[in-house]
Design a protein around this motif. Structure first.
Motif, PDB file in Angstrom:
ATOM      1  N   THR A   1       0.809  -1.221   0.000  1.00 59.56           N
ATOM      2  CA  THR A   1       0.000   0.000   0.000  1.00 59.56           C
ATOM      3  C   THR A   1       0.843   1.273   0.000  1.00 59.56           C
ATOM      4  OG1 THR A   1      -0.044  -0.047   2.419  1.00 59.56           O
ATOM      5  CG2 THR A   1      -1.871  -1.135   1.252  1.00 59.56           C
ATOM      6  N   GLY A   2       2.173   1.134   0.031  1.00 57.68           N
ATOM      7  CA  GLY A   2       3.045   2.298   0.153  1.00 57.68           C
ATOM      8  C   GLY A   2       3.294   2.694   1.586  1.00 57.68           C
ATOM      9  N   ALA A   3       2.745   1.909   2.532  1.00 55.78           N
ATOM     10  CA  ALA A   3       2.900   2.225   3.950  1.00 55.78           C
ATOM     11  C   ALA A   3       4.293   1.872   4.441  1.00 55.78           C
ATOM     12  CB  ALA A   3       1.841   1.489   4.768  1.00 55.78           C
ATOM     13  N   CYS A   4       4.701   2.533   5.528  1.00 52.80           N
ATOM     14  CA  CYS A   4       6.035   2.343   6.098  1.00 52.80           C
ATOM     15  C   CYS A   4       5.955   2.249   7.618  1.00 52.80           C
ATOM     16  CB  CYS A   4       6.947   3.517   5.746  1.00 52.80           C
ATOM     17  SG  CYS A   4       7.250   3.750   3.990  1.00 52.80           S
ATOM     18  N   GLY A   5       6.873   1.510   8.192  1.00 54.64           N
ATOM     19  CA  GLY A   5       6.957   1.412   9.643  1.00 54.64           C
ATOM     20  C   GLY A   5       6.294   0.157  10.154  1.00 54.64           C
ATOM     21  N   ALA A   6       6.973  -0.984  10.018  1.00 57.70           N
ATOM     22  CA  ALA A   6       6.376  -2.276  10.341  1.00 57.70           C
ATOM     23  C   ALA A   6       6.184  -2.496  11.835  1.00 57.70           C
ATOM     24  CB  ALA A   6       7.245  -3.402   9.770  1.00 57.70           C
ATOM     25  N   LEU A   7       7.029  -1.889  12.649  1.00 57.84           N
ATOM     26  CA  LEU A   7       7.085  -2.259  14.062  1.00 57.84           C
ATOM     27  C   LEU A   7       6.395  -1.252  14.973  1.00 57.84           C
ATOM     28  CD1 LEU A   7      10.836  -3.353  14.303  1.00 57.84           C
ATOM     29  CD2 LEU A   7       8.857  -4.730  13.636  1.00 57.84           C
ATOM     30  N   TYR A   8       5.624  -1.760  15.923  1.00 58.66           N
ATOM     31  CA  TYR A   8       5.148  -0.921  17.021  1.00 58.66           C
ATOM     32  C   TYR A   8       6.343  -0.548  17.901  1.00 58.66           C
ATOM     33  CZ  TYR A   8       0.019  -1.077  16.689  1.00 58.66           C
ATOM     34  OH  TYR A   8      -1.288  -0.878  16.317  1.00 58.66           O
ATOM     35  N   ASP A   9       7.017  -1.553  18.404  1.00 59.17           N
ATOM     36  CA  ASP A   9       8.199  -1.374  19.248  1.00 59.17           C
ATOM     37  C   ASP A   9       9.160  -2.511  18.942  1.00 59.17           C
ATOM     38  OD1 ASP A   9       7.218   0.831  21.168  1.00 59.17           O
ATOM     39  OD2 ASP A   9       5.663  -0.706  21.365  1.00 59.17           O
ATOM     40  N   GLY A  10      10.431  -2.286  19.266  1.00 56.75           N
ATOM     41  CA  GLY A  10      11.385  -3.356  19.041  1.00 56.75           C
ATOM     42  C   GLY A  10      12.795  -2.926  19.355  1.00 56.75           C
TER      43      GLY A  10
ATOM     44  N   CYS B   1       1.099   9.258   9.209  1.00 56.15           N
ATOM     45  CA  CYS B   1       2.121  10.298   9.006  1.00 56.15           C
ATOM     46  C   CYS B   1       3.357   9.743   8.314  1.00 56.15           C
ATOM     47  CB  CYS B   1       2.505  10.930  10.341  1.00 56.15           C
ATOM     48  SG  CYS B   1       1.297  12.104  10.997  1.00 56.15           S
ATOM     49  N   ALA B   2       3.725   8.492   8.620  1.00 54.53           N
ATOM     50  CA  ALA B   2       4.870   7.872   7.956  1.00 54.53           C
ATOM     51  C   ALA B   2       4.581   7.649   6.482  1.00 54.53           C
ATOM     52  CB  ALA B   2       5.224   6.555   8.635  1.00 54.53           C
ATOM     53  N   ASN B   3       3.349   7.252   6.182  1.00 47.07           N
ATOM     54  CA  ASN B   3       2.967   7.028   4.785  1.00 47.07           C
ATOM     55  C   ASN B   3       2.953   8.343   4.015  1.00 47.07           C
ATOM     56  OD1 ASN B   3       2.539   4.521   5.947  1.00 47.07           O
ATOM     57  ND2 ASN B   3       0.322   4.769   6.050  1.00 47.07           N
ATOM     58  N   ILE B   4       2.505   9.405   4.677  1.00 49.78           N
ATOM     59  CA  ILE B   4       2.559  10.738   4.066  1.00 49.78           C
ATOM     60  C   ILE B   4       4.010  11.153   3.852  1.00 49.78           C
ATOM     61  CG2 ILE B   4       2.084  13.185   4.495  1.00 49.78           C
ATOM     62  CD1 ILE B   4      -0.486  12.227   5.958  1.00 49.78           C
ATOM     63  N   GLY B   5       4.859  10.859   4.831  1.00 50.66           N
ATOM     64  CA  GLY B   5       6.279  11.168   4.676  1.00 50.66           C
ATOM     65  C   GLY B   5       6.896  10.440   3.501  1.00 50.66           C
ATOM     66  N   ASN B   6       6.492   9.192   3.284  1.00 49.84           N
ATOM     67  CA  ASN B   6       6.975   8.437   2.133  1.00 49.84           C
ATOM     68  C   ASN B   6       6.551   9.109   0.838  1.00 49.84           C
ATOM     69  OD1 ASN B   6       8.220   6.264   0.771  1.00 49.84           O
ATOM     70  ND2 ASN B   6       6.321   5.085   0.748  1.00 49.84           N
ATOM     71  N   MET B   7       5.306   9.571   0.794  1.00 46.65           N
ATOM     72  CA  MET B   7       4.815  10.287  -0.382  1.00 46.65           C
ATOM     73  C   MET B   7       5.609  11.569  -0.610  1.00 46.65           C
ATOM     74  SD  MET B   7       2.867  12.977  -1.621  1.00 46.65           S
ATOM     75  CE  MET B   7       1.952  13.569  -0.205  1.00 46.65           C
ATOM     76  N   LEU B   8       5.850  12.340   0.462  1.00 43.59           N
ATOM     77  CA  LEU B   8       6.588  13.596   0.336  1.00 43.59           C
ATOM     78  C   LEU B   8       8.025  13.348  -0.126  1.00 43.59           C
ATOM     79  CD1 LEU B   8       5.344  15.377   3.598  1.00 43.59           C
ATOM     80  CD2 LEU B   8       4.631  15.863   1.242  1.00 43.59           C
ATOM     81  N   PHE B   9       8.648  12.309   0.372  1.00 46.44           N
ATOM     82  CA  PHE B   9      10.002  11.938  -0.034  1.00 46.44           C
ATOM     83  C   PHE B   9      10.030  11.626  -1.529  1.00 46.44           C
ATOM     84  CE2 PHE B   9      13.150   8.143   0.196  1.00 46.44           C
ATOM     85  CZ  PHE B   9      14.172   8.900  -0.356  1.00 46.44           C
ATOM     86  N   ASN B  10       9.085  10.800  -1.976  1.00 50.14           N
ATOM     87  CA  ASN B  10       9.067  10.412  -3.382  1.00 50.14           C
ATOM     88  C   ASN B  10       8.721  11.580  -4.296  1.00 50.14           C
ATOM     89  OD1 ASN B  10       9.359   7.301  -4.093  1.00 50.14           O
ATOM     90  ND2 ASN B  10       8.568   7.488  -2.010  1.00 50.14           N
ATOM     91  N   TRP B  11       7.866  12.493  -3.835  1.00 54.38           N
ATOM     92  CA  TRP B  11       7.548  13.664  -4.645  1.00 54.38           C
ATOM     93  C   TRP B  11       8.792  14.494  -4.908  1.00 54.38           C
ATOM     94  CZ3 TRP B  11       4.177  15.330  -7.919  1.00 54.38           C
ATOM     95  CH2 TRP B  11       4.129  16.684  -8.252  1.00 54.38           C
ATOM     96  N   ARG B  12       9.593  14.668  -3.894  1.00 55.76           N
ATOM     97  CA  ARG B  12      10.818  15.464  -4.051  1.00 55.76           C
ATOM     98  C   ARG B  12      11.849  14.748  -4.912  1.00 55.76           C
ATOM     99  NH1 ARG B  12       7.804  17.072  -0.212  1.00 55.76           N
ATOM    100  NH2 ARG B  12       8.014  19.126   0.776  1.00 55.76           N
ATOM    101  N   MET B  13      11.874  13.419  -4.827  1.00 54.70           N
ATOM    102  CA  MET B  13      12.771  12.663  -5.702  1.00 54.70           C
ATOM    103  C   MET B  13      12.300  12.738  -7.154  1.00 54.70           C
ATOM    104  SD  MET B  13      15.280  11.471  -3.894  1.00 54.70           S
ATOM    105  CE  MET B  13      15.973  10.007  -4.678  1.00 54.70           C
TER     106      MET B  13
END
Length: 692
Positions: free
Chosen positions: A334-343, A379-391
């Motif tokens: 789905t383009g989502a990021c951040g698999a872990l709650y804690d670790g 927010c992480a998924n939005i950050g992924n989108m923002l990163f890719n937009w700039r790339m």
């Protein structure tokens, strides 16, 4: 540090002048090393279709609904904190320290909508909030309501011209002072103030919030010019990296670009840094994604912004390697990021007790992609989108636009309910009623979340989708996203142009791009994106096949003499596709998902009559038929097909058993992942067993 800043400022001033002369672009929002630049905030308007319907909900329901939340101190103290800090009310600060930034995000959403519809009620709403921001800001430019309110309640005159609160000192015995606590999210808040101020100015022409943002940025410049390396760790969820660069673009002040560069440099000076905050080693030594996914993706987006202004090759080397690590080993379908709650951080630890580092809401090991326990903060998924937009802007490569689209349609849009009132914090790919434990965040969308960062971030992002539809160059127009819209803008060496786009995308692959207005006949290049999911496409111009190279995951470049009335017709085959994952992704080995176009689909228990969701298996050659339906007042396309049902033996008190047969056929219906959870509480899964 001050000497480095002076040298960088001098080079930035030279670069700014060289850019204007070299590229002949007058748009102050263009970056020197970008392949393209944004369209103005009012240039694109949705005229119908998918995004038109969604924008209608966001603009007419979501903005006011969220304001009602902010404006009710019994639910959220977000706005009341500003009223107290502005001296309009008495009281104490209440709520998370990052609520200031969350209100700035909401304001940015309002401004983005106002840029399109010029609704006077929205202008009045913005003016009310901004008046409190301006009155709450200290004379030196600092603003953070927890500190401002603490100063006021201790008798410190925060709004006088005299500087009575020293950076890093405590106010009374509460330990609250400017930048005294690295977890106070001050720079995060200031970063969102910067972007909100810029968008508000571009949308309204008013400088009220922009001037406050300039004062805050100047304060930040002064702080970092004399700050020690220890204070570099204040970069928690560093939205200010993007904010400072955007302030440079808006104002042309080279001091801001110098600050942006130094913000990256001083990360390497942090002592006892952590993988969770991406500061254990200098950024220029980092080649893989690690730690807290929001902090990471905001960092990568900010560094990409810096690259677009400076062109430093090492930064692009880091970003390219990190991007590959994310998209090839750590990103969800789905383009989502951040698999872990804690670790425990898998990066750089030697597994001695004093060296093992905690991580939270973070990237895990390569291919570590759990479903039920996936964190995937919006927010992480939005950050992924923002990163890719700039790339994308830096390289012009369509592979980055593919990720932008994937995130928007799936892991960002999933964060808000179809009625525009309720939100997710996390975005798992599996919801089960049988899990013997309770996860931290709700399995249902709610109007208010105690950690309210995602809802306004989701709203501002989705209210700005139209701004990602097109980008421009001197003699180029890029078509990045598809949807019914009207574009009115200018190409620097071509002049004014108006484009009308008509399509039922993402439900249909036919797109018509009509040049509705153009001054005479002009030669320029139209870059038409062929998404990576599209394996067969055809382009016609005015009804005739175009002699143009078409390849999946690229831009088809059409250079010709254009005139008013020309129509580009793009037709993309859009079959439903059964998808498998790399076998190293153990949690989904032997399972499949279903995609159609950019949309990831899922199975909900509401669409199963008597079967259990865990007993459904998908044949590799499964055929799905798209059908238009309506869920919660929203038009969408579901997929209907035939699956197999495994023997329904109970798993109660059972960990292992012989493989169950899957022979019985059953009709199933899959809904878009973004639309799940809008028909009451139930189970959901994206990945399903492959029928053997």
């Amino acid at each position: 540090m001050q000497k480095r800043l002076i040298i960088f400022i001098m080079s930035a001033m030279a670069a700014t002048g060289a850019f204007a002369q070299q590229n002949g672009l007058t748009d102050t929002h263009t970056s020197r090393f970008s392949k393209m630049c944004d369209t103005p905030v009012s240039a694109v308007k949705w005229t119908g279709g998918f995004w038109g319907e969604r924008f209608d909900v966001f603009s007419k329901v979501s903005l006011q609904s969220m304001w009602n939340t902010w404006n009710n101190p019994d639910v959220s103290h977000g706005f009341r904190n500003f009223e107290i800090a502005a001296g309009e009310m008495k009281g104490e600060h209440w709520g998370p320290p990052f609520h200031d930034g969350d209100m700035y995000k909401w304001l940015e959403a309002v401004a983005s909508v106002y840029a399109v519809n010029h609704d006077p009620s929205l202008e009045k709403l913005m003016d009310r909030f901004i008046s409190c921001v301006v009155k709450a800001q200290r004379a030196d430019g600092y603003i953070h309501t927890p500190v401002i309110i603490a100063e006021m309640n201790k008798g410190v005159d925060s709004h006088s011209g005299k500087r009575q609160a020293v950076i890093g000192t405590k106010v009374g015995d509460e330990g609250k002072g400017a930048f005294a606590n690295r977890l106070n999210f001050e720079t995060y808040n200031l970063g969102h103030l910067m972007t909100a101020g810029i968008i508000h100015y571009r949308a309204t022409g008013k400088r009220t919030l922009l001037d406050a943002a300039i004062k805050a940025t100047d304060f930040l410049c002064g702080f970092y010019e004399r700050a020690s390396a220890d204070l570099a760790r204040n970069a928690i969820c560093p939205s200010h990296y993007m904010g400072v660069v955007e302030m440079y673009r808006e104002t042309g002040n080279p001091r801001y670009l110098a600050l942006a560069n130094d913000l990256i440099n001083i990360r390497g000076m942090v002592k006892n840094g952590t993988d969770d905050n991406q500061d254990r080693i200098p950024f220029r030594d980092q080649y893989k994604a690690m730690g807290h996914a929001v902090r990471a993706n905001y960092l990568y987006a900010g560094v990409a912004d810096l690259y677009n202004e400076t062109g430093e090759p090492q930064l692009m080397k880091n970003l390219t390697s990190i991007w590959q690590d994310i998209t090839e080993r750590k990103m969800y379908i789905t383009g989502a990021c951040g698999a872990l709650y804690d670790g425990t951080s898998p990066d750089g630890t030697c597994y001695e007790p004093d060296s093992i580092q905690k991580v939270h809401q973070s990237y895990g090991r390569p291919y570590q992609l759990p479903n039920s326990t996936a964190h995937n903060e919006t927010c992480a998924n939005i950050g992924n989108m923002l990163f890719n937009w700039r790339m994308l802007e830096a390289t012009g490569s369509a592979k980055y636009a593919d990720i932008v689209e994937t995130c928007l349609y799936n892991s960002v849009l999933s964060g808000i309910s179809l009625d525009g009132k309720r939100y997710f914090y996390t975005n798992p790919l599996r919801i089960s009623a049988d899990l013997p434990y309770t996860l931290r965040w709700s399995k249902e969308r709610t109007e208010y979340i105690s950690c309210f960062c995602c809802p306004p971030n989701t709203l501002r992002t989705l209210c700005e989708v139209q701004d990602y539809a097109y980008t421009v160059g001197k003699k180029s127009l890029w078509v990045n996203l598809y949807g019914d819209n009207k574009l009115s803008t200018s190409l620097p060496e071509v002049g004014k142009i108006q484009i009308n786009q008509e399509t039922e995308y993402p439900w249909d692959g036919a797109v018509n791009i009509n040049i509705a207005a153009l001054q005479g006949k002009k030669t320029f290049t139209m870059h038409v994106r062929i998404p990576g999911w599209c394996k067969e496409a055809k382009i016609q111009i005015n009804g005739k096949d175009a002699d143009v190279k078409i390849a999946s995951g690229t831009y088809a470049e059409i250079t010709r003499e254009w005139k008013k009335g020309d129509v580009v017709s793009l037709n993309m085959d859009m079959p439903a596709t059964v998808v498998e994952a790399n076998p190293l992704a153990e949690e989904i080995r032997g399972q499949v998902a279903v995609k159609r176009g950019p949309i990831v689909y899922c199975l909900e228990s509401q669409d199963l009559d008597s079967c259990k969701i865990d007993d459904i298996a998908i044949p590799a050659d499964a055929h799905f038929i798209p059908k238009k339906v309506n869920i919660a007042g929203s038009s969408l396309v579901e997929l209907e097909g035939t699956a197999l049902v495994r023997d329904e033996a109970s798993w109660s008190h059972t960990l292992y058993r012989p493989v169950a047969n899957a022979k019985k056929e059953v009709t199933i219906r899959l809904v878009p992942y973004y639309a799940w959870g809008n028909r009451g509480k139930g189970e959901m899964t994206v990945w399903m067993p492959l029928a053997m």
